[in-house]
Design a protein around this motif. Structure first.
Motif, PDB file in Angstrom:
ATOM      1  N   TYR A   1      30.849  33.629  92.718  1.00 43.18           N
ATOM      2  CA  TYR A   1      32.258  33.381  93.048  1.00 43.18           C
ATOM      3  C   TYR A   1      32.354  31.975  93.611  1.00 43.18           C
ATOM      4  O   TYR A   1      31.754  31.698  94.662  1.00 43.18           O
ATOM      5  N   ASP A   2      33.073  31.094  92.927  1.00 46.25           N
ATOM      6  CA  ASP A   2      33.121  29.701  93.363  1.00 46.25           C
ATOM      7  C   ASP A   2      34.441  29.045  92.939  1.00 46.25           C
ATOM      8  O   ASP A   2      34.467  28.168  92.087  1.00 46.25           O
ATOM      9  N   PRO A   3      35.572  29.484  93.570  1.00 45.88           N
ATOM     10  CA  PRO A   3      36.856  28.907  93.182  1.00 45.88           C
ATOM     11  C   PRO A   3      36.850  27.395  93.414  1.00 45.88           C
ATOM     12  O   PRO A   3      36.327  26.926  94.427  1.00 45.88           O
ATOM     13  N   GLY A   4      37.397  26.658  92.492  1.00 48.35           N
ATOM     14  CA  GLY A   4      37.413  25.192  92.625  1.00 48.35           C
ATOM     15  C   GLY A   4      36.093  24.555  92.238  1.00 48.35           C
ATOM     16  O   GLY A   4      35.935  23.349  92.364  1.00 48.35           O
ATOM     17  N   PHE A   5      35.134  25.381  91.807  1.00 45.93           N
ATOM     18  CA  PHE A   5      33.817  24.878  91.352  1.00 45.93           C
ATOM     19  C   PHE A   5      33.142  23.967  92.381  1.00 45.93           C
ATOM     20  O   PHE A   5      32.635  22.906  92.054  1.00 45.93           O
ATOM     21  N   LEU A   6      33.182  24.368  93.656  1.00 45.98           N
ATOM     22  CA  LEU A   6      32.611  23.511  94.695  1.00 45.98           C
ATOM     23  C   LEU A   6      31.090  23.413  94.583  1.00 45.98           C
ATOM     24  O   LEU A   6      30.499  22.426  95.004  1.00 45.98           O
ATOM     25  N   SER A   7      30.466  24.457  94.036  1.00 44.33           N
ATOM     26  CA  SER A   7      29.000  24.438  93.931  1.00 44.33           C
ATOM     27  C   SER A   7      28.537  24.730  92.513  1.00 44.33           C
ATOM     28  O   SER A   7      27.416  25.191  92.324  1.00 44.33           O
ATOM     29  N   THR A   8      29.406  24.508  91.545  1.00 47.73           N
ATOM     30  CA  THR A   8      29.055  24.897  90.182  1.00 47.73           C
ATOM     31  C   THR A   8      28.990  23.706  89.241  1.00 47.73           C
ATOM     32  O   THR A   8      29.956  22.948  89.146  1.00 47.73           O
ATOM     33  N   ALA A   9      27.845  23.554  88.572  1.00 50.87           N
ATOM     34  CA  ALA A   9      27.735  22.563  87.502  1.00 50.87           C
ATOM     35  C   ALA A   9      28.154  23.279  86.226  1.00 50.87           C
ATOM     36  O   ALA A   9      27.550  24.278  85.855  1.00 50.87           O
ATOM     37  N   SER A  10      29.199  22.805  85.569  1.00 49.42           N
ATOM     38  CA  SER A  10      29.736  23.543  84.419  1.00 49.42           C
ATOM     39  C   SER A  10      29.026  23.194  83.123  1.00 49.42           C
ATOM     40  O   SER A  10      29.202  23.870  82.124  1.00 49.42           O
ATOM     41  N   CYS A  11      28.271  22.103  83.110  1.00 46.97           N
ATOM     42  CA  CYS A  11      27.611  21.706  81.864  1.00 46.97           C
ATOM     43  C   CYS A  11      26.477  20.730  82.173  1.00 46.97           C
ATOM     44  O   CYS A  11      26.317  20.288  83.313  1.00 46.97           O
ATOM     45  N   GLU A  12      25.728  20.421  81.126  1.00 45.86           N
ATOM     46  CA  GLU A  12      24.723  19.362  81.240  1.00 45.86           C
ATOM     47  C   GLU A  12      25.329  18.138  80.562  1.00 45.86           C
ATOM     48  O   GLU A  12      25.943  18.258  79.507  1.00 45.86           O
ATOM     49  N   SER A  13      25.196  16.962  81.161  1.00 43.75           N
ATOM     50  CA  SER A  13      25.799  15.764  80.553  1.00 43.75           C
ATOM     51  C   SER A  13      24.941  14.540  80.826  1.00 43.75           C
ATOM     52  O   SER A  13      24.271  14.454  81.856  1.00 43.75           O
ATOM     53  N   LYS A  14      24.972  13.608  79.889  1.00 39.93           N
ATOM     54  CA  LYS A  14      24.201  12.363  80.038  1.00 39.93           C
ATOM     55  C   LYS A  14      25.126  11.173  80.215  1.00 39.93           C
ATOM     56  O   LYS A  14      24.697  10.031  80.088  1.00 39.93           O
ATOM     57  N   ILE A  15      26.411  11.403  80.461  1.00 43.12           N
ATOM     58  CA  ILE A  15      27.374  10.296  80.378  1.00 43.12           C
ATOM     59  C   ILE A  15      27.568   9.570  81.711  1.00 43.12           C
ATOM     60  O   ILE A  15      27.339   8.373  81.810  1.00 43.12           O
ATOM     61  N   THR A  16      27.990  10.285  82.742  1.00 42.10           N
ATOM     62  CA  THR A  16      28.379   9.624  84.001  1.00 42.10           C
ATOM     63  C   THR A  16      27.655  10.248  85.179  1.00 42.10           C
ATOM     64  O   THR A  16      27.516  11.474  85.259  1.00 42.10           O
ATOM     65  N   PHE A  17      27.219   9.397  86.108  1.00 47.43           N
ATOM     66  CA  PHE A  17      26.550   9.893  87.311  1.00 47.43           C
ATOM     67  C   PHE A  17      27.314   9.405  88.540  1.00 47.43           C
ATOM     68  O   PHE A  17      27.671   8.232  88.637  1.00 47.43           O
ATOM     69  N   ILE A  18      27.588  10.318  89.456  1.00 45.73           N
ATOM     70  CA  ILE A  18      28.251   9.962  90.714  1.00 45.73           C
ATOM     71  C   ILE A  18      27.380  10.431  91.881  1.00 45.73           C
ATOM     72  O   ILE A  18      26.916  11.575  91.886  1.00 45.73           O
ATOM     73  N   ASP A  19      27.152   9.553  92.850  1.00 44.42           N
ATOM     74  CA  ASP A  19      26.593   9.968  94.131  1.00 44.42           C
ATOM     75  C   ASP A  19      27.647   9.610  95.171  1.00 44.42           C
ATOM     76  O   ASP A  19      27.787   8.454  95.563  1.00 44.42           O
ATOM     77  N   GLY A  20      28.427  10.611  95.551  1.00 46.12           N
ATOM     78  CA  GLY A  20      29.569  10.382  96.429  1.00 46.12           C
ATOM     79  C   GLY A  20      29.177   9.908  97.815  1.00 46.12           C
ATOM     80  O   GLY A  20      29.909   9.140  98.445  1.00 46.12           O
ATOM     81  N   ASP A  21      28.011  10.351  98.311  1.00 45.69           N
ATOM     82  CA  ASP A  21      27.593   9.941  99.657  1.00 45.69           C
ATOM     83  C   ASP A  21      27.199   8.476  99.680  1.00 45.69           C
ATOM     84  O   ASP A  21      27.443   7.775 100.654  1.00 45.69           O
ATOM     85  N   ALA A  22      26.592   8.030  98.585  1.00 49.50           N
ATOM     86  CA  ALA A  22      26.145   6.637  98.542  1.00 49.50           C
ATOM     87  C   ALA A  22      27.216   5.723  97.939  1.00 49.50           C
ATOM     88  O   ALA A  22      27.031   4.503  97.889  1.00 49.50           O
ATOM     89  N   GLY A  23      28.326   6.294  97.439  1.00 54.70           N
ATOM     90  CA  GLY A  23      29.371   5.481  96.821  1.00 54.70           C
ATOM     91  C   GLY A  23      28.921   4.885  95.491  1.00 54.70           C
ATOM     92  O   GLY A  23      29.177   3.717  95.201  1.00 54.70           O
ATOM     93  N   ILE A  24      28.236   5.713  94.687  1.00 52.62           N
ATOM     94  CA  ILE A  24      27.709   5.220  93.399  1.00 52.62           C
ATOM     95  C   ILE A  24      28.442   5.888  92.236  1.00 52.62           C
ATOM     96  O   ILE A  24      28.647   7.104  92.236  1.00 52.62           O
ATOM     97  N   LEU A  25      28.833   5.065  91.269  1.00 50.90           N
ATOM     98  CA  LEU A  25      29.382   5.575  90.004  1.00 50.90           C
ATOM     99  C   LEU A  25      28.721   4.791  88.888  1.00 50.90           C
ATOM    100  O   LEU A  25      28.746   3.552  88.892  1.00 50.90           O
ATOM    101  N   ARG A  26      28.089   5.501  87.960  1.00 47.78           N
ATOM    102  CA  ARG A  26      27.430   4.816  86.836  1.00 47.78           C
ATOM    103  C   ARG A  26      27.821   5.470  85.524  1.00 47.78           C
ATOM    104  O   ARG A  26      27.899   6.693  85.440  1.00 47.78           O
TER     105      ARG A  26
END
Ligand code: ACO
Length: 457
Positions: free
Chosen positions: A70-95
């Motif tokens: 049970y995870d409304p809003g997908f707070l802890s759920t990875a919905s897929c595998e992807s190779k496109i974009t990486f975000i590290d929100g704590d470090a302020g990284i977007l690639r």
């Protein structure tokens, strides 16, 4: 809830090697997590990505335990595998595909980034030339679409036009609707990237009662877009290259943001095999919501309301008083708990655009800069890790360019179309793709007997 289900805890067994997985995934499992459900210990593979948190693959949980997660809003759920974009929100990284967003915004251009997102690598000179030519040759829309626009009231929100017009492309381009044919999928991606600025400019022209301006093949992507937005048939216009470059940067910064609401909507719609034009229409509908694409408009309203630098301390006081219900718009982000890397680029771009237009004394910019300075040194914002997000400066740039606030989210859609089609293409190429079908925690009525109308109170 956990006690009720007899679900006690999850243990991560980092040392325990898993049996070789049946299907080799890019993220090969080598650790497991144990979940105690009642008196059963269930073991699930942990998958490591190249960066970011590893995930626990619970796809067999229901089969083995009879329970859902049970995870409304997908707070802890990875919905897929992807190779496109990486975000590290704590470090302020977007690639994108491993490249830092600021490097792409400063050194690349939008179509090059579109190529990167779609195909995984930056193009060489020949590939770039061919790609730019291909996209340029697809910018025109079917003439019949003019009549579709004419069916809408002039007062329509341009996002209403965009939802309808983008989905309607599926009625015009039957030769690229077979999602099982890679060439047709690619053609659909090109068409969406190329035609979205044309539709966006048409939405603007329609709302102000101007004739539509056709795309010009001798102009670059952003230059052509600004030309379609602001030219009229009465007068030759030359798009300011500084503004065209700024637009290109803005489009790069908004091109993708991994599994956000609109991208997840596109993926969910597409998982049933729906055609890509209809799926992008669904993505645009999701983007339209104020919690997603609409915040930059709110920033402009807030800055206008503050009105003068001298009113900032009083405004900040109101923001810190929870009972006021006032938030500092353009600050804070669900994922970034650091300075949004896109906001850094936009701050600089904003100063460049205003300097070019002779509007460096623009009062709204002064208020924004001072607001940022005060907020970043205030304990309330520091404690909660609230930093400027991508929307803090983008509205000021758009306003200075003469773009009406109703069009702000439309520009977001033009940029994000590249991310949507890249994610859609990746999903279609993934042999593990399944229809998206979440389950639920049912809390409604239990079975009861039907009551005939005459016996109902
Ligand atoms: N102003 C004042 N306080 C804020 C703000 C803000 N902008 N954002 C968060 N907070 C406070 C909350 O009141 C809360 O305080 P508390 O812990 O004392 O209760 C704490 O910070 C955490 O906030 P949440 O709302 O739980 O954080 P969440 O991650 O759910 O929200 C969001 C993120 C919605 C973006 C939020 O920061 C916000 O409303 N920002 C303003 C709107 C905005 O700029 N949206 C654009 C986001 S970027 C994009 O979508 C493209």
């Amino acid at each position: 809830m956990s006690a009720m289900l007899g679900l006690s805890y999850i243990i991560i067994n980092s040392e325990i090697p898993m049996a070789v997985p049946e299907k080799k995934t890019a993220a090969a499992p080598h650790r497991s997590a144990t979940l105690a459900v009642g008196d059963k210990n269930l073991s699930f593979p942990m998958l490591d990505g190249t960066e970011g948190p590893s995930v626990i693959d619970i796809s067999k949980l229901y089969g083995e335990s009879g329970h859902f997660t049970y995870d409304p809003g997908f707070l802890s759920t990875a919905s897929c595998e992807s190779k496109i974009t990486f975000i590290d929100g704590d470090a302020g990284i977007l690639r994108y595909r491993g490249y830092d967003i600021d490097a792409l915004a400063e050194k690349s251009d939008f179509l090059e980034v579109a190529y990167l997102l779609l195909y995984g690598e930056l193009p060489n000179a020949k590939q770039k030339q061919e790609f730019v030519r291909t996209i340029t040759l697809h910018t025109m829309v079917h003439e019949q679409l003019h009549f579709l626009f004419r069916g809408f009231p002039r007062s329509s929100h341009p996002m209403a036009l965009m939802v309808g017009a983008s989905a309607s492309l599926s009625a015009f381009y039957h030769d690229s609707l077979d999602i099982n044919v890679p060439e047709q999928r690619e053609l659909s991606c090109w068409r969406m990237i190329a035609k979205m600025p044309t539709l966006a400019a048409m939405a603007h022209k329609y709302s102000v009662g101007h004739p539509f301006i056709y795309p010009q093949n001798d102009l670059g992507f952003s230059e052509n877009f600004l030309n379609m937005m602001f030219a009229t048939p009465c007068e030759k216009t030359k798009v300011n290259p500084v503004l065209a470059r700024a637009m290109d940067k803005i489009l790069i910064l908004h091109a993708d943001h991994e599994q956000n609401a609109s991208t997840s909507t596109v993926r969910m719609a597409a998982s049933s095999g729906a055609n890509p034009f209809a799926c992008i229409g669904a993505g645009i509908a999701s983007l339209w919501g104020p919690a997603h694409g609409g915040a930059n408009e709110a920033v402009i309203n807030m800055l206008r309301e503050i009105g003068d630098v001298k009113h900032i301390p009083e405004f900040i006081k109101k923001v810190k008083d929870k009972s006021s219900g006032v938030r500092l718009m353009g600050f804070g982000h669900r994922v970034y708990k650091n300075y949004d890397p896109r906001a850094k680029v936009l701050h600089k771009t904003c100063s460049e655009v205003l300097a070019e237009l002779g509007k460096i004394d623009e009062p709204l910019l002064k208020i924004a800069v001072e607001l940022e300075r005060i907020a970043l040194s205030d304990e309330y914002f520091i404690e909660r890790k609230l930093y400027p997000n991508v929307d803090f400066y983008s509205g000021i740039i758009y306003r200075a360019m003469g773009i009406p606030s109703k069009m702000f989210t439309v520009l977001f859609a033009v940029a994000r179309t590249v991310g949507w089609v890249a994610q859609w293409k990746e999903m279609m190429e993934d042999p593990k793709n399944k229809i998206g079908r979440p389950r639920q925690l049912y809390t409604g009525a239990r079975q009861r007997a039907f009551v005939p109308l005459e016996k109902r109170s």
